[in-house]
Design a protein around this motif. Structure first.
Motif, mmCIF file in Angstrom:
data_model
loop_
_atom_site.group_PDB
_atom_site.id
_atom_site.type_symbol
_atom_site.label_atom_id
_atom_site.label_comp_id
_atom_site.label_asym_id
_atom_site.label_seq_id
_atom_site.Cartn_x
_atom_site.Cartn_y
_atom_site.Cartn_z
ATOM 1 N N SER A 93 0.816 -1.217 0.000
ATOM 2 C CA SER A 93 0.000 0.000 0.000
ATOM 3 C C SER A 93 0.850 1.268 0.000
ATOM 4 N N ILE A 94 2.170 1.111 0.081
ATOM 5 C CA ILE A 94 3.070 2.266 0.016
ATOM 6 C C ILE A 94 3.285 2.630 -1.454
ATOM 7 N N GLU A 95 3.130 3.888 -1.793
ATOM 8 C CA GLU A 95 3.297 4.319 -3.175
ATOM 9 C C GLU A 95 4.420 5.343 -3.267
ATOM 10 N N SER A 96 5.252 5.166 -4.263
ATOM 11 C CA SER A 96 6.302 6.145 -4.548
ATOM 12 C C SER A 96 5.753 7.198 -5.496
ATOM 13 N N THR A 97 6.558 8.213 -5.800
ATOM 14 C CA THR A 97 6.125 9.278 -6.710
ATOM 15 C C THR A 97 5.766 8.720 -8.073
ATOM 16 N N GLU A 98 6.621 7.834 -8.598
ATOM 17 C CA GLU A 98 6.370 7.265 -9.922
ATOM 18 C C GLU A 98 5.182 6.329 -9.881
ATOM 19 N N ASN A 99 5.058 5.597 -8.755
ATOM 20 C CA ASN A 99 3.938 4.677 -8.649
ATOM 21 C C ASN A 99 2.607 5.413 -8.758
ATOM 22 N N SER A 100 2.522 6.558 -8.063
ATOM 23 C CA SER A 100 1.243 7.255 -7.992
ATOM 24 C C SER A 100 0.864 7.904 -9.308
ATOM 25 N N SER A 101 1.852 8.202 -10.172
ATOM 26 C CA SER A 101 1.543 8.903 -11.414
ATOM 27 C C SER A 101 1.565 8.019 -12.645
ATOM 28 N N ASP A 102 2.359 6.936 -12.617
ATOM 29 C CA ASP A 102 2.586 6.164 -13.833
ATOM 30 C C ASP A 102 1.935 4.791 -13.868
ATOM 31 N N LEU A 103 1.558 4.275 -12.720
ATOM 32 C CA LEU A 103 1.076 2.894 -12.725
ATOM 33 C C LEU A 103 -0.295 2.767 -13.379
ATOM 34 N N GLY A 104 -1.133 3.782 -13.235
ATOM 35 C CA GLY A 104 -2.447 3.747 -13.875
ATOM 36 C C GLY A 104 -3.273 2.568 -13.425
ATOM 37 N N GLN A 105 -3.655 1.735 -14.394
ATOM 38 C CA GLN A 105 -4.529 0.620 -14.085
ATOM 39 C C GLN A 105 -3.850 -0.432 -13.246
ATOM 40 N N ASN A 106 -2.509 -0.491 -13.233
ATOM 41 C CA ASN A 106 -1.805 -1.501 -12.449
ATOM 42 C C ASN A 106 -2.071 -1.330 -10.966
ATOM 43 N N ASN A 107 -2.482 -0.123 -10.571
ATOM 44 C CA ASN A 107 -2.737 0.101 -9.152
ATOM 45 C C ASN A 107 -3.880 -0.759 -8.645
ATOM 46 N N TYR A 110 3.817 9.532 -0.303
ATOM 47 C CA TYR A 110 4.196 9.523 -1.709
ATOM 48 C C TYR A 110 5.559 10.189 -1.859
ATOM 49 N N GLY A 111 6.392 9.542 -2.631
ATOM 50 C CA GLY A 111 7.699 10.125 -2.903
ATOM 51 C C GLY A 111 8.751 9.822 -1.878
ATOM 52 N N VAL A 112 8.447 8.936 -0.879
ATOM 53 C CA VAL A 112 9.431 8.680 0.161
ATOM 54 C C VAL A 112 10.656 7.973 -0.379
ATOM 55 N N ALA A 113 10.536 7.241 -1.492
ATOM 56 C CA ALA A 113 11.697 6.536 -2.031
ATOM 57 C C ALA A 113 12.753 7.511 -2.547
ATOM 58 N N GLY A 114 12.320 8.689 -3.010
ATOM 59 C CA GLY A 114 13.260 9.758 -3.310
ATOM 60 C C GLY A 114 13.736 9.802 -4.748
ATOM 61 N N THR A 115 14.452 8.797 -5.228
ATOM 62 C CA THR A 115 15.032 8.812 -6.562
ATOM 63 C C THR A 115 14.308 7.848 -7.471
ATOM 64 N N SER A 116 14.534 8.045 -8.779
ATOM 65 C CA SER A 116 13.905 7.166 -9.761
ATOM 66 C C SER A 116 14.352 5.722 -9.571
ATOM 67 N N ALA A 126 15.362 4.308 -6.778
ATOM 68 C CA ALA A 126 14.731 3.776 -5.574
ATOM 69 C C ALA A 126 13.265 3.456 -5.830
ATOM 70 N N ASN A 127 12.592 4.312 -6.610
ATOM 71 C CA ASN A 127 11.190 4.061 -6.937
ATOM 72 C C ASN A 127 11.031 2.759 -7.712
ATOM 73 N N MET A 128 11.912 2.527 -8.669
ATOM 74 C CA MET A 128 11.847 1.311 -9.472
ATOM 75 C C MET A 128 12.130 0.077 -8.615
ATOM 76 N N SER A 129 13.077 0.207 -7.698
ATOM 77 C CA SER A 129 13.394 -0.907 -6.805
ATOM 78 C C SER A 129 12.211 -1.235 -5.910
ATOM 79 N N LEU A 130 11.569 -0.206 -5.369
ATOM 80 C CA LEU A 130 10.397 -0.413 -4.517
ATOM 81 C C LEU A 130 9.277 -1.081 -5.297
ATOM 82 N N GLN A 131 9.027 -0.594 -6.509
ATOM 83 C CA GLN A 131 7.966 -1.169 -7.329
ATOM 84 C C GLN A 131 8.245 -2.641 -7.639
ATOM 85 N N LYS A 132 9.498 -2.969 -7.916
ATOM 86 C CA LYS A 132 9.872 -4.351 -8.216
ATOM 87 C C LYS A 132 9.637 -5.259 -7.012
#
Length: 337
Positions: A272-286, A300-306, A308-314
């Protein structure tokens, strides 16, 4: 009529019938029940009777007795010895209990890396067992029994070592993995390992969060989320704990009320934690993830860098994959229990 009265009657009948093996198992039952009820003196006496009776039964057994009967008797004596060790631990004699469970020094790393044949030979030596030549089918059953005895002893010793803080994290992890190698279908082993991983997760969260909080003031929940997002060690413990909790549920239901709530909790909290990229780019995947509560919008945005966001999403996708696989293999009725 109470259970104790029934067991006592059966004990008397087995003695009249001179059925030593049954008498020993009944003494064992009395001793185990007494230990769980805190009646340590009664337990000690009953277990001493059980060990003596089973030892006598082994001596009285004919040379032509089947290997199955011999194996059952050996297993019964091992259970008695385990209960005596637990009794010593309950009395505060942890060192004595550990010596009873692990009579020989064990090089866990060597056994973990050993081939299957070498592992079985090592277990034979550790249990001081040398068996006569038997049929392949009987031999296979006896080897399985010995591995189970070894696994149960190793798990019990590991739990006591963790409780007393007598071993480091890496060595304890190796011990758990060795238990799972020799007893891969044992629910308790997976559950115990999951709880240990869970404790490591909580300890790491507290340690890393404590260092950050010394530098700036952040509320505890916010800090847990920030650490979970950024620390790969926490994510590793979390995913492995989810995997072990799930495996224990696919094998049995004994620890259902402890396992399922915790598994769902750590999955919901993490995904349920969302990064900046997650909240804007995931769309229907959410929609495939657990929906984020409103109170988490500030994360939102706690991961900080792109990166880190990709690592969190993975990692979150991996967590969803773990849950998806286990939902298919876990009995549906467990979710309504």
């Amino acid at each position: 009529v109470g259970v104790s009265a029934i067991v006592n009657v059966r004990l008397a009948l087995s003695r009249f019938a001179k059925h030593s093996a049954l008498e020993g198992r009944l003494w064992f039952t009395i001793g185990r029940r007494a230990r769980k009820q805190g009646l340590l003196h009664i337990s000690e006496t009953s277990l001493a009777h059980a060990d003596a009776v089973l030892a006598a039964a082994g001596k009285e057994m004919d040379c032509d007795a089947s290997k199955t009967s011999t194996n059952i008797l050996r297993t019964s004596r091992n259970k008695v010895q385990m209960q005596v060790a637990k009794l010593r631990h309950a009395c505060g004699e942890t060192s004595t209990a550990l010596r009873m469970v692990e009579k020989n020094d064990i090089c866990v790393r060597t056994l973990l890396e050993a081939q299957e044949g070498a592992l079985k030979e090592a277990v034979d030596l550790l249990l001081d067992r040398k068996e006569e030549h038997t049929s392949e089918r009987t031999k296979e059953g006896m080897e399985t029994g010995k591995l189970e005895i070894f696994g149960r002893r190793l798990l019990q010793a590991t739990e006591w070592l963790v409780e007393g803080g007598l071993k480091s994290g890496a060595e304890v992890m190796d011990r758990y993995r060795l238990v799972l190698r020799v007893c891969p279908k044992w629910e308790k082993a997976h559950f115990s390992f999951a709880r240990y991983l869970d404790s490591l997760l909580e300890a790491r969260l507290a340690a890393v969060a404590g260092k950050v909080k010394q530098q700036r003031s952040v509320d505890d929940e916010d800090m847990r989320v920030r650490v979970t997002c950024s620390d790969s060690g926490c994510q590793g413990y979390l995913l492995e704990a989810m995997s072990e909790y799930g495996k224990s549920l696919t094998i049995g239901e004994k620890h259902l009320y402890q396992t399922l709530p915790r598994l769902l909790t750590i999955w919901f909290d993490f995904t349920s934690i969302e990064s900046t990229e997650n909240s804007s780019d995931l769309g229907q995947n959410n929609t495939s993830k657990a929906q984020s509560p409103n109170k988490r919008s500030k994360y939102y945005g706690v991961a900080g860098t792109s990166e880190a966001n990709m690592s969190l999403q993975k990692k979150q996708e991996e967590a969803n994959s773990i849950m998806s696989n286990f939902v298919k293999s876990i009995s549906p009725h467990l979710f309504y229990t």
